[in-house]
Design an enzyme around this catalytic site. Structure first.
Site, PDB file in Angstrom:
ATOM      1  N   HIS A 122       1.037  -1.075  -0.004  1.00  0.00           N
ATOM      2  CA  HIS A 122       0.199  -0.160  -0.004  1.00  0.00           C
ATOM      3  C   HIS A 122       0.642   1.678  -0.050  1.00  0.00           C
ATOM      4  O   HIS A 122       2.149   0.989   0.646  1.00  0.00           O
ATOM      5  CB  HIS A 122      -1.095  -0.047   0.976  1.00  0.00           C
ATOM      6  N   GLN A 202      -4.170  -5.266   7.138  1.00  0.00           N
ATOM      7  CA  GLN A 202      -5.831  -6.535   6.476  1.00  0.00           C
ATOM      8  C   GLN A 202      -5.693  -7.495   7.295  1.00  0.00           C
ATOM      9  O   GLN A 202      -6.824  -8.197   7.744  1.00  0.00           O
ATOM     10  CB  GLN A 202      -5.647  -6.185   5.512  1.00  0.00           C
ATOM     11  N   LYS A 225     -10.835  -0.623  10.220  1.00  0.00           N
ATOM     12  CA  LYS A 225     -10.708  -1.997   9.578  1.00  0.00           C
ATOM     13  C   LYS A 225     -11.362  -2.797  10.693  1.00  0.00           C
ATOM     14  O   LYS A 225     -11.813  -3.932   9.757  1.00  0.00           O
ATOM     15  CB  LYS A 225     -10.021  -1.718   8.789  1.00  0.00           C
TER      16      LYS A 225
HETATM   17  C1  LIG Z   1      -2.799  -3.171   3.164  1.00  0.00           C
HETATM   18  C2  LIG Z   1      -2.708  -1.425   4.095  1.00  0.00           C
HETATM   19  N1  LIG Z   1      -1.526  -0.655   5.107  1.00  0.00           N
HETATM   20  C3  LIG Z   1      -2.178   0.319   5.331  1.00  0.00           C
HETATM   21  C4  LIG Z   1      -3.544   0.981   5.049  1.00  0.00           C
HETATM   22  C5  LIG Z   1      -3.410   2.392   5.799  1.00  0.00           C
HETATM   23  O1  LIG Z   1      -5.135   2.509   6.204  1.00  0.00           O
HETATM   24  P1  LIG Z   1      -5.492   3.829   6.662  1.00  0.00           P
HETATM   25  O2  LIG Z   1      -5.739   4.766   5.475  1.00  0.00           O
HETATM   26  O3  LIG Z   1      -6.360   3.428   7.479  1.00  0.00           O
HETATM   27  O4  LIG Z   1      -3.577   4.301   7.500  1.00  0.00           O
HETATM   28  C6  LIG Z   1      -4.466   0.278   4.455  1.00  0.00           C
HETATM   29  C7  LIG Z   1      -6.044   0.959   3.724  1.00  0.00           C
HETATM   30  O5  LIG Z   1      -6.159   1.131   3.223  1.00  0.00           O
HETATM   31  C8  LIG Z   1      -3.875  -0.820   4.033  1.00  0.00           C
HETATM   32  O6  LIG Z   1      -4.835  -1.974   3.382  1.00  0.00           O
END
Ligand SMILES: Cc1ncc(COP(=O)(O)O)c(C=O)c1O
Length: 405
Positions: A122, A202, A225
């Site tokens: 991500h 996740q 999430k």
């Molecule tokens: C694998 C992964 N890492 C990091 C994030 C970032 O999470 P946040 O937006 O809650 O900071 C996400 C969000 O979709 C994610 O799916």
């Protein structure tokens, strides 16, 4: 508690909504999950019954709120298998946790030092490391992803060397659903003397995690999430790593003493929590962990994968359907494309049928580029999804295929 889907769904007020005249089928859980009554009530109760700032009061409600807030930290520690609550730093989400990790370790990075990531990260686990590339001359390397969506472990092992300082990998991909062999990745990272970081955002929702067993030096998660509120996440760190890391934000609570000439810092985790923390959000996260923990994680996994496979079986019959990510070890994330159709158009048609999915790059542009695609539609399943909702997804995608072909 036994796994009864009707009883679970009844705890989510929002799931009784209609969208465009159809019952809501919420299949966008990898982006953010809905909240059970237990979380909504815990936050409302705190605000209407006992609320004050934490750590600094001598009055009853300050102490009560501090107890709830610190209790939530202990719940996060237990969820992750951390040895102690002091290993848990509250952040506003996984992104902030990864930024804190990168900033905190930046003082140890010299020009030419190498940081290993994967092509399926991500952006939250890419961009903070680009900061270190831009500011300190770090070199970023990406472990390639195979056609099925697995990491090329031989390529990874070949990348490791005396310059490797950090290995930071996602546990479960938010697009491919792949569950990576983090324990093995960590063993090799440590063998090279690198700090090992896991993005568990996740994974923590869909499987039992144990930060000690996988030997993560740092591990991040996010609350929204995990059926909790937005604005809260956590960074787990081994005590010696948190001690080594430089603080990120300055202000109240994170200090021991402040003089005109210098400043001394509080111990971790408080060293990283400047100012008034997200008190209500942390308490909401604690309630979400309590709520989720009453169900067996194996039963949740089995249920989510049954819904995933039911949907996939139906989708495979549709002309032009292409599944993105087919690793043998994967969670209930179903990214797909319809030949000749843009994922945004697919998602908009699905919405007409009350089916909520995400479409786009899912904050994984390097993964899209590596696979030579622009975007995907993505259905991602959670604890409350049903076989009937999987059927409705298939029905709506069939309609989209007809309209868009
Ligand atoms: C694998 C992964 N890492 C990091 C994030 C970032 O999470 P946040 O937006 O809650 O900071 C996400 C969000 O979709 C994610 O799916």
């Amino acid at each position: 508690m036994t796994f009864n889907i009707d009883e679970i769904r009844a705890q989510f007020p929002i799931l009784s909504r209609e969208i465009n005249g159809k019952p809501l089928a919420y299949l966008d859980n990898a982006a953010s999950a809905q909240k059970p009554r237990a979380v909504i009530d815990a936050m409302t109760h705190q605000m209407s019954h006992s609320f004050a700032n934490v750590h600094r009061g001598l009055h009853t409600m300050a102490n009560e709120t501090t107890e709830e807030f610190e209790g939530a930290r202990a719940k996060v520690a237990k969820l992750l298998g951390a040895p102690d609550a002091s290993n848990i730093v509250f952040t506003k989400g996984a992104s902030e946790a990864l930024n804190l990790a990168a900033y905190g370790l930046a003082g140890e990075i010299e020009a030419g030092d190498e940081i290993i990531l994967t092509q399926m990260e991500h952006h939250s686990n890419i961009v903070p490391w680009h900061f270190l590339r831009e500011r300190y001359g770090a070199v970023i390397k990406f472990i390639p992803v195979t056609e099925r969506g697995e990491l090329d472990m031989d390529a990874y092992k070949a990348m490791l060397g005396p310059k490797t300082k950090i290995v930071s990998v996602v546990y479960m991909s938010n697009v491919l659903g792949t569950v990576n062999p983090v324990k093995e990745i960590g063993k090799w990272a440590h063998g090279a003397g690198a700090t090992f970081i896991v993005d568990g955002t996740q994974a923590v929702v869909h499987r039992r995690v144990d930060v000690v067993d996988i030997d993560a030096d740092l591990f991040c998660m996010t609350g929204h999430k995990l059926y909790g509120p937005t604005g809260i996440g956590a960074l787990y760190g081994k005590a010696e790593i948190l001690d080594r890391m430089q603080p990120f934000n300055g202000g109240g609570e994170m200090i021991e003493d402040v003089y005109e000439t210098h400043v001394t810092y509080n111990d971790a985790p408080h060293k990283f929590e400047a100012g008034t923390p997200p008190i209500l959000q942390a308490i909401g996260l604690g309630a979400a962990i309590d709520w989720l923990s009453q169900y067996d994680s194996g039963a949740i996994h089995q249920h989510e994968m049954a819904v995933y496979h039911h949907a996939l079986d139906g989708l495979r019959d549709i002309d032009g359907f292409e599944l993105i990510g087919d690793a043998p070890e994967k969670g209930a994330v179903l990214a797909f494309n319809l030949k000749g159709a843009h994922a945004h158009d697919v998602a908009q048609i699905l919405d007409k049928y009350g089916v909520a999915v995400r479409a786009g790059q899912h904050c994984t542009q390097p993964l899209m580029e590596a696979r030579g695609i622009h975007s995907t539609a993505r259905a991602s399943f959670g604890i409350y999804n049903t076989l009937d909702e999987a059927d409705r997804l298939v029905h709506a995608v069939k309609k989209a295929a007809t309209f868009l072909s």
